[in-house]
Scaffold this motif. Structure first.
Motif, short mmCIF file in Angstrom:
data_model
loop_
_atom_site.label_atom_id
_atom_site.label_comp_id
_atom_site.label_asym_id
_atom_site.label_seq_id
_atom_site.Cartn_x
_atom_site.Cartn_y
_atom_site.Cartn_z
N ALA A 73 -15.24 11.08 13.72
CA ALA A 73 -14.13 11.97 13.33
C ALA A 73 -14.66 13.11 12.47
CB ALA A 73 -13.07 11.19 12.57
N GLU A 74 -13.99 14.24 12.53
CA GLU A 74 -14.43 15.39 11.75
C GLU A 74 -13.94 15.32 10.31
OE1 GLU A 74 -12.28 19.29 12.20
OE2 GLU A 74 -11.35 18.25 13.88
N THR A 75 -14.73 15.88 9.40
CA THR A 75 -14.30 16.07 8.02
C THR A 75 -13.47 17.33 7.98
OG1 THR A 75 -16.25 14.96 7.13
CG2 THR A 75 -15.11 16.51 5.66
N ARG A 76 -12.28 17.23 7.41
CA ARG A 76 -11.35 18.37 7.41
C ARG A 76 -11.26 18.99 6.03
NH1 ARG A 76 -6.10 16.44 10.08
NH2 ARG A 76 -5.67 18.65 10.07
N ASP A 77 -10.50 20.06 5.92
CA ASP A 77 -10.34 20.80 4.67
C ASP A 77 -9.72 19.92 3.58
OD1 ASP A 77 -11.38 23.07 5.85
OD2 ASP A 77 -9.40 23.88 6.37
N PRO A 78 -9.92 20.30 2.30
CA PRO A 78 -9.31 19.55 1.21
C PRO A 78 -7.82 19.36 1.42
CG PRO A 78 -10.83 21.17 0.34
CD PRO A 78 -10.72 21.43 1.82
N GLY A 79 -7.33 18.14 1.19
CA GLY A 79 -5.92 17.82 1.33
C GLY A 79 -5.47 17.52 2.75
N ALA A 80 -6.25 17.89 3.77
CA ALA A 80 -5.83 17.74 5.16
C ALA A 80 -5.90 16.29 5.65
CB ALA A 80 -6.67 18.63 6.07
N ASP A 81 -6.76 15.48 5.08
CA ASP A 81 -6.93 14.09 5.54
C ASP A 81 -6.44 13.08 4.52
OD1 ASP A 81 -7.90 14.62 8.01
OD2 ASP A 81 -9.98 14.21 7.55
N ILE A 82 -5.55 13.48 3.62
CA ILE A 82 -5.09 12.56 2.57
C ILE A 82 -4.46 11.31 3.17
CG2 ILE A 82 -2.83 13.63 2.23
CD1 ILE A 82 -5.16 12.28 -0.53
N TRP A 83 -3.92 11.40 4.38
CA TRP A 83 -3.30 10.24 5.04
C TRP A 83 -4.29 9.14 5.36
CZ3 TRP A 83 -5.22 9.13 9.80
CH2 TRP A 83 -5.92 10.16 10.44
N ARG A 84 -5.58 9.42 5.27
CA ARG A 84 -6.58 8.38 5.55
C ARG A 84 -6.79 7.44 4.36
NH1 ARG A 84 -10.09 9.89 10.13
NH2 ARG A 84 -9.90 12.11 10.53
N ILE A 85 -6.23 7.79 3.20
CA ILE A 85 -6.47 7.02 1.98
C ILE A 85 -5.16 6.38 1.54
CG2 ILE A 85 -7.16 7.15 -0.43
CD1 ILE A 85 -8.70 9.70 0.29
N SER A 86 -5.18 5.07 1.26
CA SER A 86 -3.99 4.42 0.71
C SER A 86 -4.34 3.78 -0.63
CB SER A 86 -3.42 3.39 1.69
OG SER A 86 -4.28 2.30 1.85
N TYR A 87 -3.32 3.57 -1.43
CA TYR A 87 -3.47 3.05 -2.79
C TYR A 87 -2.64 1.78 -2.95
CZ TYR A 87 -5.06 7.83 -3.41
OH TYR A 87 -5.73 9.03 -3.28
N ALA A 88 -3.01 0.94 -3.91
CA ALA A 88 -2.28 -0.30 -4.17
C ALA A 88 -0.95 -0.04 -4.86
CB ALA A 88 -3.12 -1.25 -5.02
N ARG A 95 0.84 -1.20 0.00
CA ARG A 95 0.00 0.00 0.00
C ARG A 95 0.87 1.24 0.00
NH1 ARG A 95 -4.75 -1.03 -1.69
NH2 ARG A 95 -5.45 0.92 -0.81
N VAL A 96 0.33 2.33 -0.54
CA VAL A 96 1.00 3.62 -0.58
C VAL A 96 0.04 4.68 -0.07
CG1 VAL A 96 1.98 5.40 -2.09
CG2 VAL A 96 2.39 2.98 -2.59
N LEU A 97 0.50 5.52 0.84
CA LEU A 97 -0.31 6.67 1.22
C LEU A 97 0.54 7.93 1.10
CD1 LEU A 97 0.30 7.87 4.31
CD2 LEU A 97 -0.83 5.78 4.94
N PHE A 98 -0.10 8.99 0.70
CA PHE A 98 0.59 10.28 0.55
C PHE A 98 0.46 11.01 1.87
CE2 PHE A 98 -0.40 8.86 -3.66
CZ PHE A 98 0.78 9.10 -4.34
N SER A 99 1.61 11.32 2.47
CA SER A 99 1.64 11.82 3.83
C SER A 99 1.60 13.34 3.91
CB SER A 99 2.90 11.30 4.52
OG SER A 99 3.00 11.77 5.83
N LYS A 100 2.54 14.00 3.26
CA LYS A 100 2.59 15.47 3.33
C LYS A 100 3.46 16.01 2.22
CE LYS A 100 4.08 16.73 7.27
NZ LYS A 100 4.64 17.18 8.52
N ARG A 101 3.32 17.30 1.98
CA ARG A 101 4.10 17.97 0.95
C ARG A 101 5.46 18.36 1.53
NH1 ARG A 101 2.32 21.17 -3.66
NH2 ARG A 101 0.26 20.59 -2.96
N ALA A 102 6.52 18.02 0.81
CA ALA A 102 7.87 18.41 1.22
C ALA A 102 8.13 19.85 0.78
CB ALA A 102 8.90 17.48 0.58
N GLN A 103 8.98 20.53 1.53
CA GLN A 103 9.38 21.89 1.17
C GLN A 103 10.57 21.81 0.22
OE1 GLN A 103 7.56 24.58 2.25
NE2 GLN A 103 6.28 22.92 3.05
N MET A 104 10.47 22.44 -0.92
CA MET A 104 11.54 22.41 -1.91
C MET A 104 12.39 23.67 -1.82
SD MET A 104 11.12 19.53 -3.45
CE MET A 104 12.31 19.77 -4.75
N ASN A 105 13.70 23.49 -1.99
CA ASN A 105 14.64 24.60 -2.03
C ASN A 105 15.67 24.26 -3.09
OD1 ASN A 105 16.25 26.78 -1.59
ND2 ASN A 105 16.91 26.19 0.46
#
Length: 123
Positions: A71-86, A13-23
């Motif tokens: 659980a509360e429904t959060r803003d777009p993108g805030a709960d992406i960690w709840r979804i995983s992909y094959a 499984r793969v889940l998207f956790s958070k956006r990294a800061q790029m420099n």
């Protein structure tokens, strides 16, 4: 940043956790949660991924409707960690990986660990 792990059936499984800061050509992120209570000795792969614009828009606009839960429904993108992909969607390119394993003697969830650290630091 994505977290790769084995599910209960031995699948991947793969889940998207958070956006990294790029420099420039480097990236940085803190506090990627891996596992939870009862996950001692489980292994995970933390993966920096490059995503195309369409995939980025999909991930940052995803809303997980928690209407049938306490659980509360959060803003777009805030709960992406709840979804995983094959696997990774076609618009995702893994660029760097590191494997980690949860400690044998620490069965706390990442949120419990973070709360305990803040308490010790007096925050």
């Amino acid at each position: 940043m994505a977290v790769e792990f084995e599910d209960g059936n031995g699948g991947h499984r793969v889940l998207f956790s958070k956006r990294a800061q790029m420099n420039g050509d480097t990236w940085h992120t803190d506090r990627i949660d891996v596992g939870g209570k009862g996950q001692a000795l489980n292994s995970y792969t933390l993966t920096a991924v490059d995503v195309d614009r369409a995939t980025d828009a999909m991930l940052t606009s995803t809303v997980v409707d928690m209407a049938f839960s306490t659980a509360e429904t959060r803003d777009p993108g805030a709960d992406i960690w709840r979804i995983s992909y094959a696997g990774y969607p076609s618009g995702v390119k893994p660029v760097a990986q590191v494997s980690v394993t949860r400690a044998e003697d620490d069965d706390r969830s990442c949120n419990d660990t973070r709360a305990g650290n803040k308490k010790r630091q007096g925050q």
